[in-house]
Design an enzyme around this catalytic site. Structure first.
Site, PDB file in Angstrom:
ATOM      1  N   ARG A 198       1.047  -1.239   0.115  1.00  0.00           N
ATOM      2  CA  ARG A 198       0.212  -0.201   0.243  1.00  0.00           C
ATOM      3  C   ARG A 198       0.892   1.394  -0.180  1.00  0.00           C
ATOM      4  O   ARG A 198       1.971   1.097   1.183  1.00  0.00           O
ATOM      5  CB  ARG A 198      -0.784  -0.208   1.411  1.00  0.00           C
ATOM      6  CG  ARG A 198      -2.125   0.797   1.379  1.00  0.00           C
ATOM      7  CD  ARG A 198      -3.014   1.276   2.301  1.00  0.00           C
ATOM      8  NE  ARG A 198      -3.312   0.036   2.644  1.00  0.00           N
ATOM      9  CZ  ARG A 198      -4.258  -0.365   3.910  1.00  0.00           C
ATOM     10  NH1 ARG A 198      -4.575   0.712   4.491  1.00  0.00           N
ATOM     11  NH2 ARG A 198      -4.883  -1.468   4.526  1.00  0.00           N
ATOM     12  N   SER A 228      -8.302   0.310   1.160  1.00  0.00           N
ATOM     13  CA  SER A 228      -8.931   0.276   2.016  1.00  0.00           C
ATOM     14  C   SER A 228      -9.171   1.461   2.504  1.00  0.00           C
ATOM     15  O   SER A 228      -9.942   2.371   1.021  1.00  0.00           O
ATOM     16  CB  SER A 228      -8.225   0.123   3.852  1.00  0.00           C
ATOM     17  OG  SER A 228      -9.966  -0.145   4.208  1.00  0.00           O
ATOM     18  N   HIS A 229      -9.463   2.452   3.377  1.00  0.00           N
ATOM     19  CA  HIS A 229     -10.034   3.510   3.877  1.00  0.00           C
ATOM     20  C   HIS A 229      -9.207   4.480   3.316  1.00  0.00           C
ATOM     21  O   HIS A 229      -9.569   5.811   3.190  1.00  0.00           O
ATOM     22  CB  HIS A 229     -10.617   3.589   4.956  1.00  0.00           C
ATOM     23  CG  HIS A 229      -9.763   3.155   5.827  1.00  0.00           C
ATOM     24  ND1 HIS A 229      -8.674   2.308   6.555  1.00  0.00           N
ATOM     25  CD2 HIS A 229      -8.707   4.976   6.680  1.00  0.00           C
ATOM     26  CE1 HIS A 229      -7.538   2.943   7.029  1.00  0.00           C
ATOM     27  NE2 HIS A 229      -7.839   3.823   7.204  1.00  0.00           N
ATOM     28  N   ASP A 270     -16.100   0.261   4.549  1.00  0.00           N
ATOM     29  CA  ASP A 270     -14.644   1.143   4.079  1.00  0.00           C
ATOM     30  C   ASP A 270     -14.521   1.024   2.894  1.00  0.00           C
ATOM     31  O   ASP A 270     -15.649   0.281   1.664  1.00  0.00           O
ATOM     32  CB  ASP A 270     -13.648   0.870   4.643  1.00  0.00           C
ATOM     33  CG  ASP A 270     -13.110  -0.684   4.591  1.00  0.00           C
ATOM     34  OD1 ASP A 270     -14.167  -1.062   4.055  1.00  0.00           O
ATOM     35  OD2 ASP A 270     -12.019  -0.755   4.890  1.00  0.00           O
ATOM     36  N   ASP A 284     -13.209  -0.483   0.347  1.00  0.00           N
ATOM     37  CA  ASP A 284     -12.592  -2.201   0.060  1.00  0.00           C
ATOM     38  C   ASP A 284     -13.725  -3.300   0.003  1.00  0.00           C
ATOM     39  O   ASP A 284     -14.158  -3.912  -0.637  1.00  0.00           O
ATOM     40  CB  ASP A 284     -11.651  -2.507  -0.135  1.00  0.00           C
ATOM     41  CG  ASP A 284     -11.382  -2.776   1.019  1.00  0.00           C
ATOM     42  OD1 ASP A 284     -11.442  -2.662   2.069  1.00  0.00           O
ATOM     43  OD2 ASP A 284     -10.613  -3.684   1.228  1.00  0.00           O
ATOM     44  N   ASP A 343     -14.623  -4.393   3.335  1.00  0.00           N
ATOM     45  CA  ASP A 343     -14.572  -5.683   3.947  1.00  0.00           C
ATOM     46  C   ASP A 343     -14.829  -4.782   5.424  1.00  0.00           C
ATOM     47  O   ASP A 343     -15.022  -5.670   6.675  1.00  0.00           O
ATOM     48  CB  ASP A 343     -13.201  -5.759   3.906  1.00  0.00           C
ATOM     49  CG  ASP A 343     -12.047  -4.751   4.696  1.00  0.00           C
ATOM     50  OD1 ASP A 343     -12.383  -3.866   4.430  1.00  0.00           O
ATOM     51  OD2 ASP A 343     -10.728  -5.161   3.951  1.00  0.00           O
ATOM     52  N   ARG A 344     -15.124  -2.977   5.943  1.00  0.00           N
ATOM     53  CA  ARG A 344     -15.467  -3.622   7.570  1.00  0.00           C
ATOM     54  C   ARG A 344     -16.502  -2.822   6.909  1.00  0.00           C
ATOM     55  O   ARG A 344     -17.020  -2.160   6.423  1.00  0.00           O
ATOM     56  CB  ARG A 344     -14.680  -2.318   7.712  1.00  0.00           C
ATOM     57  CG  ARG A 344     -12.422  -2.782   8.091  1.00  0.00           C
ATOM     58  CD  ARG A 344     -12.060  -2.331   7.845  1.00  0.00           C
ATOM     59  NE  ARG A 344     -11.569  -1.174   7.588  1.00  0.00           N
ATOM     60  CZ  ARG A 344     -11.532   0.119   7.945  1.00  0.00           C
ATOM     61  NH1 ARG A 344     -11.971  -0.478   9.232  1.00  0.00           N
ATOM     62  NH2 ARG A 344     -10.863   1.203   7.268  1.00  0.00           N
ATOM     63  N   LYS A 347     -12.492  -9.933   5.606  1.00  0.00           N
ATOM     64  CA  LYS A 347     -13.644  -9.606   6.265  1.00  0.00           C
ATOM     65  C   LYS A 347     -14.720  -9.185   6.552  1.00  0.00           C
ATOM     66  O   LYS A 347     -15.108  -9.036   5.044  1.00  0.00           O
ATOM     67  CB  LYS A 347     -12.613  -8.436   7.478  1.00  0.00           C
ATOM     68  CG  LYS A 347     -11.989  -7.256   7.152  1.00  0.00           C
ATOM     69  CD  LYS A 347     -11.525  -7.176   8.224  1.00  0.00           C
ATOM     70  CE  LYS A 347     -10.676  -5.885   7.348  1.00  0.00           C
ATOM     71  NZ  LYS A 347      -9.543  -6.148   7.835  1.00  0.00           N
TER      72      LYS A 347
HETATM   73  C1  G1P Z   1      -5.366  -1.885  10.804  1.00  0.00           C
HETATM   74  C2  G1P Z   1      -5.654  -2.697  11.708  1.00  0.00           C
HETATM   75  C3  G1P Z   1      -5.915  -3.721  11.732  1.00  0.00           C
HETATM   76  C4  G1P Z   1      -6.343  -4.277   9.916  1.00  0.00           C
HETATM   77  C5  G1P Z   1      -5.780  -4.101   9.532  1.00  0.00           C
HETATM   78  C6  G1P Z   1      -5.534  -4.365   7.966  1.00  0.00           C
HETATM   79  O1  G1P Z   1      -4.431  -1.996  11.117  1.00  0.00           O
HETATM   80  O2  G1P Z   1      -5.686  -2.484  13.161  1.00  0.00           O
HETATM   81  O3  G1P Z   1      -7.177  -4.908  12.879  1.00  0.00           O
HETATM   82  O4  G1P Z   1      -6.609  -6.451  10.164  1.00  0.00           O
HETATM   83  O5  G1P Z   1      -5.467  -2.606   9.318  1.00  0.00           O
HETATM   84  O6  G1P Z   1      -7.248  -3.915   7.640  1.00  0.00           O
HETATM   85  P1  G1P Z   1      -2.798  -1.778  12.357  1.00  0.00           P
HETATM   86  O7  G1P Z   1      -2.754  -0.382  11.145  1.00  0.00           O
HETATM   87  O8  G1P Z   1      -3.278  -1.813  13.160  1.00  0.00           O
HETATM   88  O9  G1P Z   1      -1.770  -2.868  11.752  1.00  0.00           O
HETATM   89 ZN    ZN Z   2     -11.096  -2.460   3.772  1.00  0.00          ZN
END
Ligand code: G1P
Ligand code: ZN
Length: 541
Positions: free
Chosen positions: A20, A111-112, A275, A277, A279-280, A374
């Site tokens: 990412r 993701s977000h 979010d 993609d 998944d949340r 998720k």
């Molecule tokens: C964050 C979230 C974690 C999730 C991950 C991927 O990771 O805290 O629960 O699985 O994004 O979506 P972190 O930035 O804390 O490593």
């Molecule tokens: Zn996501």
């Protein structure tokens, strides 16, 4: 087809199956190609197998898909299944991988994180079980990325991703599939759509905010077309490459309009958002917001009300920093409860071995054995199904849960964009005290145990160390400190605070007030404010 020389690539983080970064990085010649080739070189099943490709529609999604398809053809992939317009939510990609027996899939998403030319882009690789690949595979990908010297790519013209149909490049068959149908069918098989439809027909109002990200088309098909909700139930339902300038992070900060709808005036009965993609998720009732840790506990306690889980669940797992609300439910149900490191990949083996049925994380992710990711809309449908068959509102379900199990007050404090060395200094400071903390008392709280969380996978025996510092007190309160693995700027330090109030105590206190003394203790032990030079966290959730 050609083989293009390249130089080793040191941007891949060990232990992750994704990458990412800023879009501008991905636009550098050979950047995406190096990562993709490292995967083709490390996952031999892809040659001769089926590959799934799709993403959250953000800027660069279509370009990346064209590159991946040309590289897949050159690397001997037999068939590629691509979501129409390049769209596949993360859980839908997992569903398609599993349904069609694919050897794996590339999911394009950050993701977000904000999208657009100056935003972020991401790519992740999931294996044949539909989930993020396990560490033995990510280690191979990482090792390969350090020595890669060439990538293979075919020089075909761009494929039309917008129309359903089939194409052929270099002997590889490409099918452009409907992005939504397989996933919507899966949901229809899990949930009592009749009960939810009847509830909507009798005037139950929902509001779903897709935040101009991938879930819009899925929500339209499921909530409007199949369940009969009015189309006005959806907000921001058209995916845009820059998410309309927004930040598709499900929570009060970025889903402001939804939160304001659910807390003021003539409120709908049920609110939810997802979010970038898909998944949340976050679920809301009238003037209540269900914290993700509570949501996991409540879904676990009520799963038997839902068609797919009517026979009961085999167990539940939560990531280590997630509150222990679900543990209480598991204990009552007499099922196993696992505490895993942060990251969805740790749930995969437990799900595959049928040791757990449900799992979730404090960061708004919940899911089950139906896919290996998720799944935001799944969690929302779980809630709707439970509301429909129990006849209780979200508020009543949440408050009733606390009355039965007590309440785990919980909050996460994020210190974002801090210097890596300072974030590490905080962690080191706690690490040096692990042996001496037990028995010491701070503000009336005596430390019971302190450790650096290590996890031994019960299925394959692999060990993951240094997954965060846990400091637990005799009262049952605890705090956890860990460094984020997903931030793209500097380091992010996360402090997780949790205490427990039994059913007889005050179940409706202000969360931050309830945790303020614990927060001070954490600061006394870890010296967060003074080491980071920050008086307040950047984000409190
Ligand atoms: C964050 C979230 C974690 C999730 C991950 C991927 O990771 O805290 O629960 O699985 O994004 O979506 P972190 O930035 O804390 O490593
Ligand atoms: Zn996501």
């Amino acid at each position: 087809m050609k083989t293009v020389p390249t130089t080793p690539f040191d941007d891949q983080k060990p232990g992750t199956s994704g990458l990412r970064k800023q879009v501008t990085k991905f636009q550098q010649p050979g950047y995406l190609e190096n990562f993709v080739q490292s995967i083709f070189d490390s996952v031999p099943e892809l040659s001769g197998g089926t590959l799934v490709v799709g993403g959250d529609g953000r800027f660069f999604n279509d370009r990346a898909i064209q590159t991946i398809l040309s590289m897949a053809a050159a690397n001997g992939v037999k068939k590629a299944l691509v979501g129409q317009a390049g769209f596949l939510s993360t859980p839908a990609a997992s569903c398609v991988i599993r349904k069609y027996g694919a050897a794996g899939g590339f999911i394009l998403s950050a993701s977000h994180n904000p999208g657009g030319p100056s935003g972020d882009f991401g790519i992740k690789f999931n294996g044949q079980n539909g989930g993020p690949v396990v560490e033995s595979v990510t280690d191979k990908i990482y090792a390969r990325s350090l020595e890669i010297d060439a990538y293979k790519i075919s020089d075909n013209p761009p494929v039309n991703l917008d129309t359903l149909g089939t194409h052929q490049i270099n002997g590889m068959r490409i099918e452009i599939i409907n992005s939504v149908t397989d996933y919507a069918n899966l949901m229809e098989g899990l949930f009592d759509f009749d009960a939810i439809r009847n509830m909507f027909q009798s005037g139950f109002e929902i509001c779903f905010d897709a935040m101009h990200a991938i879930t819009g088309p899925y929500a339209k098909e499921i909530f409007v077309n199949r369940l009969g909700a009015p189309s006005e139930s959806l907000m921001n339902a058209v995916p845009l490459p820059d998410f309309g300038g927004g930040h598709p992070d499900p929570g009060p900060t970025y889903a402001k309009d939804l939160f304001s709808k659910m807390f003021n005036g003539d409120m709908p009965d049920f609110g939810a958002c997802s979010d970038g993609d898909g998944d949340r998720n976050i679920v809301l009732g009238k003037q209540v917001y269900v914290s993700p840790s509570d949501s996991l506990a409540i879904l676990t306690a009520n799963a038997h009300l839902v068609k797919a889980y009517a026979k009961g669940i085999s167990g539940v797992a939560r990531s280590m920093p997630t509150s222990r609300a679900a543990d209480r439910v598991a204990e009552k149900l007499g099922v196993e409860c696992f505490e895993t490191p942060t990251g969805w990949k740790f749930f995969g083996n437990l799900l595959d071995a049928e040791r757990i049925t449900l799992c979730g994380e404090e960061s708004a992710g919940a899911g089950s054995d139906h896919v290996r990711e998720k799944d935001g809309l799944w969690a929302i449908l779980m809630w709707l199904n439970i509301v429909a068959v129990s006849g209780k509102s979200v508020e009543d379900i949440l408050h009733g849960h606390w009355q039965e199990y007590g309440r785990n007050y919980y909050s996460r404090h994020d210190y974002e964009g801090v210097e890596k060395s300072k974030a590490e200094a905080v962690m080191d400071r706690v690490a040096h005290q692990l042996d001496t903390l037990p028995g010491q008392t701070f503000k009336g709280e005596t430390v019971l145990k302190a450790d650096s969380f290590a996890y031994t996978d019960p299925i394959d025996g692999s060990v993951s160390k240094n997954q965060g510092m846990r400091v637990e007190f005799e009262s049952g309160s605890r705090f956890v400190l860990r460094l984020s693995g997903t931030g793209t700027v500097g380091a992010t330090l996360r402090l997780y605070l949790e205490n427990y109030t039994p059913p007889t105590g005050d179940l409706h206190a202000d969360v931050q007030t309830s945790l303020s003394s614990l927060r001070d203790i954490a600061d006394e032990i870890a010296n967060i404010k003074s080491i980071l030079g920050r008086s307040e966290p950047s984000v409190i959730s």
